[in-house]
Scaffold this active site. Sequence first.
Site, PDB file in Angstrom:
ATOM      1  N   ARG A   1      66.919  16.495  40.191  1.00 32.87           N
ATOM      2  CA  ARG A   1      67.359  15.314  40.938  1.00 32.87           C
ATOM      3  C   ARG A   1      67.723  15.782  42.341  1.00 32.87           C
ATOM      4  NH1 ARG A   1      72.037  11.623  38.519  1.00 32.87           N
ATOM      5  NH2 ARG A   1      73.435  13.184  39.409  1.00 32.87           N
TER       6      ARG A   1
ATOM      7  N   LYS B   1      77.758  10.348  41.674  1.00 27.64           N
ATOM      8  CA  LYS B   1      77.143   9.084  42.073  1.00 27.64           C
ATOM      9  C   LYS B   1      78.207   8.136  42.603  1.00 27.64           C
ATOM     10  CE  LYS B   1      72.845   8.353  39.534  1.00 27.64           C
ATOM     11  NZ  LYS B   1      72.136   7.412  38.625  1.00 27.64           N
TER      12      LYS B   1
ATOM     13  N   SER C   1      68.078   5.303  32.389  1.00 24.57           N
ATOM     14  CA  SER C   1      69.531   5.145  32.436  1.00 24.57           C
ATOM     15  C   SER C   1      69.912   3.754  31.930  1.00 24.57           C
ATOM     16  CB  SER C   1      70.039   5.326  33.871  1.00 24.57           C
ATOM     17  OG  SER C   1      69.767   6.628  34.339  1.00 24.57           O
TER      18      SER C   1
END
Length: 375
Positions: free
Chosen positions: A200, A298, A269
């Site tokens: 990521r 996040k 997700s």
Amino acid sequence: MVSYCRERLLPIADIITPNVKEASALLGGAQIKTVAEMRSAAKLLHEMGPRFVLVKGGDLPNSSESVDVFFDGKEFHELRSPRIATRNTHGTGCTLASCIAAELAKGSSMLSAVKVAKRFVDNALDYSKNMVIGTGRQGPFDHFFCLNKNLQSSRCSIFNPDDLFLYAVTDSRMNKKWNRSIVDAVKAAIEGGATIIQLREKEAETREFLEEAKSCVGICRSHGVCLLINDRIDIALACDADGVHVGQSDMPVDQVRSLLGPDKIIGVSCKTPEQAHQAWKDGADYIGSGGVFPTNTKANNRTIGLDGLETVCKASKLPVVAIGGIGISNAESVMQINAPNLKGVAVVSALFDQECVFTQAKKLHKTLKETTREM
């Protein structure tokens, strides 16, 4: 012959790979019908001299999985994959041993060599399961399936939900903070016990990301670990990653599947039972559920807590990996919700915002193993 093996061969062997019947014979007819008995057998066989023992459970009765038990004298590793119904199993043991030897010659550790070998045999069995050669009770499988022009030779084409056990998600900012490359970080995570990797890299330029991804694919393949790409379908295709993980605002799963094909892994997700159900309908392989706890990784990420995670697990028809603020201090509480389809935890800062990724991965892997063993 059996006594000769016990007295002369086992003490000088690096690894022995008996199936349950062979292990029983080496142990004087001991009963081996469960995974627990396989573990006991592996330990007893190790005491006879070999450095490593792999007890193969392909013949284990009443099991929907193919479970092999690896023992290095200190730790047990249960290597699981879906059982493949086929008569074409002749030569699997010899092929597995040969593949282990080949991987060792390439410099792999023993555990990594065993994982790669098991995955190769699984893929060969799956590819050959409907092949018909001869009329005997047992047929051969295709050792050269990788040469089929429609296949990628080293792709992890059979998704094993147990690979979600320790799911490492990279973060470029954290690795830069500790002055290490993404490649070094991924290698350290795998060697410490990570069972699947997700790249990521939100801030990387496309060309830079692609080159890093290609390097990481090579590392993961050499260790028998799957590599997924977060969001970027183009990068996943270009580097031949094993799959992707997408969020609710990313490309829909059914469209991702149409681009990647049937053999790639797709994770989604999900925070709600409705999202989990939709992921299953659209053809996802697993879901990531969270954030379980607050996290700085996040921004504005709503947490669902342990209760929310349990609700999603109960509603999901897919394997689940928990994510969000999880580390050594709370991983045990996550796994203790004891949902059958909760297969592991995904971590970011618990590994990559640490001075030593290898050490933290090893500690977290040990914590997870001890927790699941007690349940």
